[in-house]
Design a protein around this motif. Structure first.
Motif, mmCIF file in Angstrom:
data_model
loop_
_atom_site.group_PDB
_atom_site.id
_atom_site.type_symbol
_atom_site.label_atom_id
_atom_site.label_comp_id
_atom_site.label_asym_id
_atom_site.label_seq_id
_atom_site.Cartn_x
_atom_site.Cartn_y
_atom_site.Cartn_z
ATOM 1 N N ASP A 121 0.830 -1.211 0.000
ATOM 2 C CA ASP A 121 0.000 0.000 0.000
ATOM 3 C C ASP A 121 0.862 1.258 0.000
ATOM 4 N N TRP A 122 1.935 1.207 0.781
ATOM 5 C CA TRP A 122 2.804 2.385 0.909
ATOM 6 C C TRP A 122 3.298 2.847 -0.459
ATOM 7 N N MET A 123 3.777 1.883 -1.251
ATOM 8 C CA MET A 123 4.332 2.236 -2.556
ATOM 9 C C MET A 123 3.234 2.641 -3.539
ATOM 10 N N GLU A 124 2.035 2.119 -3.353
ATOM 11 C CA GLU A 124 0.922 2.564 -4.185
ATOM 12 C C GLU A 124 0.612 4.036 -3.902
ATOM 13 N N VAL A 125 0.650 4.408 -2.622
ATOM 14 C CA VAL A 125 0.415 5.801 -2.254
ATOM 15 C C VAL A 125 1.523 6.691 -2.820
ATOM 16 N N VAL A 126 2.769 6.245 -2.696
ATOM 17 C CA VAL A 126 3.895 7.013 -3.232
ATOM 18 C C VAL A 126 3.728 7.202 -4.740
ATOM 19 N N SER A 127 3.323 6.163 -5.437
ATOM 20 C CA SER A 127 3.125 6.242 -6.883
ATOM 21 C C SER A 127 2.051 7.272 -7.230
ATOM 22 N N ILE A 128 0.952 7.258 -6.504
ATOM 23 C CA ILE A 128 -0.111 8.242 -6.718
ATOM 24 C C ILE A 128 0.437 9.644 -6.466
ATOM 25 N N ALA A 129 1.154 9.803 -5.367
ATOM 26 C CA ALA A 129 1.698 11.112 -4.996
ATOM 27 C C ALA A 129 2.609 11.657 -6.101
ATOM 28 N N LYS A 130 3.425 10.800 -6.651
ATOM 29 C CA LYS A 130 4.339 11.244 -7.711
ATOM 30 C C LYS A 130 3.568 11.704 -8.949
ATOM 31 N N THR A 131 2.450 11.035 -9.278
ATOM 32 C CA THR A 131 1.652 11.484 -10.431
ATOM 33 C C THR A 131 1.019 12.841 -10.165
ATOM 34 N N LEU A 132 0.865 13.207 -8.907
ATOM 35 C CA LEU A 132 0.293 14.500 -8.535
ATOM 36 C C LEU A 132 1.354 15.602 -8.442
ATOM 37 N N GLY A 133 2.614 15.231 -8.633
ATOM 38 C CA GLY A 133 3.681 16.226 -8.616
ATOM 39 C C GLY A 133 4.504 16.278 -7.341
ATOM 40 N N PHE A 134 4.242 15.377 -6.411
ATOM 41 C CA PHE A 134 5.043 15.327 -5.187
ATOM 42 C C PHE A 134 6.357 14.605 -5.452
ATOM 43 N N THR A 135 7.392 14.970 -4.714
ATOM 44 C CA THR A 135 8.601 14.163 -4.651
ATOM 45 C C THR A 135 8.571 13.451 -3.310
ATOM 46 N N TRP A 136 9.231 12.304 -3.247
ATOM 47 C CA TRP A 136 9.140 11.429 -2.077
ATOM 48 C C TRP A 136 10.466 11.359 -1.340
ATOM 49 N N GLY A 137 10.412 11.515 -0.024
ATOM 50 C CA GLY A 137 11.599 11.432 0.820
ATOM 51 C C GLY A 137 12.258 10.066 0.828
ATOM 52 N N GLY A 138 11.565 9.040 0.409
ATOM 53 C CA GLY A 138 12.152 7.704 0.326
ATOM 54 C C GLY A 138 13.165 7.574 -0.800
ATOM 55 N N ASP A 139 13.190 8.540 -1.701
ATOM 56 C CA ASP A 139 14.156 8.532 -2.798
ATOM 57 C C ASP A 139 15.458 9.233 -2.421
ATOM 58 N N TRP A 140 15.518 9.793 -1.234
ATOM 59 C CA TRP A 140 16.691 10.559 -0.807
ATOM 60 C C TRP A 140 17.738 9.670 -0.146
ATOM 61 N N GLU A 141 18.934 10.204 -0.011
ATOM 62 C CA GLU A 141 20.010 9.486 0.682
ATOM 63 C C GLU A 141 19.612 9.241 2.145
ATOM 64 N N PHE A 142 19.139 10.295 2.836
ATOM 65 C CA PHE A 142 18.574 10.133 4.174
ATOM 66 C C PHE A 142 17.099 9.842 3.970
ATOM 67 N N LYS A 143 16.712 8.594 4.140
ATOM 68 C CA LYS A 143 15.351 8.166 3.833
ATOM 69 C C LYS A 143 14.341 8.794 4.803
ATOM 70 N N ASP A 144 13.299 9.374 4.230
ATOM 71 C CA ASP A 144 12.197 9.958 5.000
ATOM 72 C C ASP A 144 10.913 9.443 4.351
ATOM 73 N N TYR A 145 10.577 8.195 4.657
ATOM 74 C CA TYR A 145 9.505 7.488 3.955
ATOM 75 C C TYR A 145 8.133 8.145 4.025
ATOM 76 N N PRO A 146 7.733 8.785 5.126
ATOM 77 C CA PRO A 146 6.408 9.412 5.145
ATOM 78 C C PRO A 146 6.338 10.752 4.410
ATOM 79 N N HIS A 147 7.469 11.315 4.023
ATOM 80 C CA HIS A 147 7.546 12.693 3.533
ATOM 81 C C HIS A 147 7.261 12.826 2.042
ATOM 82 N N LEU A 148 6.374 13.779 1.716
ATOM 83 C CA LEU A 148 6.070 14.148 0.341
ATOM 84 C C LEU A 148 6.171 15.667 0.244
ATOM 85 N N GLN A 149 6.749 16.173 -0.834
ATOM 86 C CA GLN A 149 6.847 17.627 -0.967
ATOM 87 C C GLN A 149 6.687 18.063 -2.410
#
Length: 169
Positions: A121-149
């Motif tokens: 589910d988590w990755m499904e939400v991240v995928s939706i968020a990315k289609t809306l224009g968010f970037t995801w903290g899980g893609d960063w060197e310092f992982k911040d999995y709940p973070h979208l910006q």
């Protein structure tokens, strides 16, 4: 002599511009585009059978500093690497999310598959968020999995210098 006058004028304009940037007030809530896309994220996740909650959105400088102190000068685990004024939350451009169980519990289980489609589910939400224009903290060197910006192409330096995204996003 003309060169000195022009140089002085340019210096004055630069100082005046920098002063104006510093006087731009910080937002007090989420940017309208972030707010709108946050609601779309919740709805689109729901349509996939995934319930999410937004655990954080706009965050004041004071609140950011309090979070930064956790695991350092205050008890608890370190939850952020940035002080107040250095987080996109402080500019109304970030949200944090978590999953919600049918019982109403809030969980940060990145492997959970409550809609039983063999996708976390988590990755499904991240995928939706990315289609809306968010970037995801899980893609960063310092992982911040709940973070979208949504940074609108603005760096932290830009934001600290008073630049702000357009209200329409």
């Amino acid at each position: 002599m003309i060169f000195v006058v022009i140089l002085g004028l340019l210096f004055y304009l630069y100082i005046d511009r920098e002063k104006a940037k510093r006087e731009v007030p910080l937002p007090a809530k989420l940017h309208p585009a972030v707010e709108e896309n946050k609601e779309k994220l919740i709805q689109r996740a729901k349509e996939k059978g995934i319930s999410i909650v937004i655990t954080d959105g706009f965050r004041s400088i004071k609140k950011q500093d309090e979070l930064y102190e956790k695991g350092r000068t205050k008890e608890g685990d370190i939850v952020t690497t940035v002080k107040g004024g250095e987080s996109y939350h402080n500019y109304g451009l970030a949200i944090d999310f978590a999953l919600q169980t049918k019982e109403g519990d809030v969980v940060w289980d990145t492997e959970r598959d409550s809609n039983r489609n063999n996708k976390p589910d988590w990755m499904e939400v991240v995928s939706i968020a990315k289609t809306l224009g968010f970037t995801w903290g899980g893609d960063w060197e310092f992982k911040d999995y709940p973070h979208l910006q949504m940074d609108f192409g603005l760096s932290m330096r830009d934001l600290k210098n008073g630049e702000r995204p357009p209200k329409q996003g």
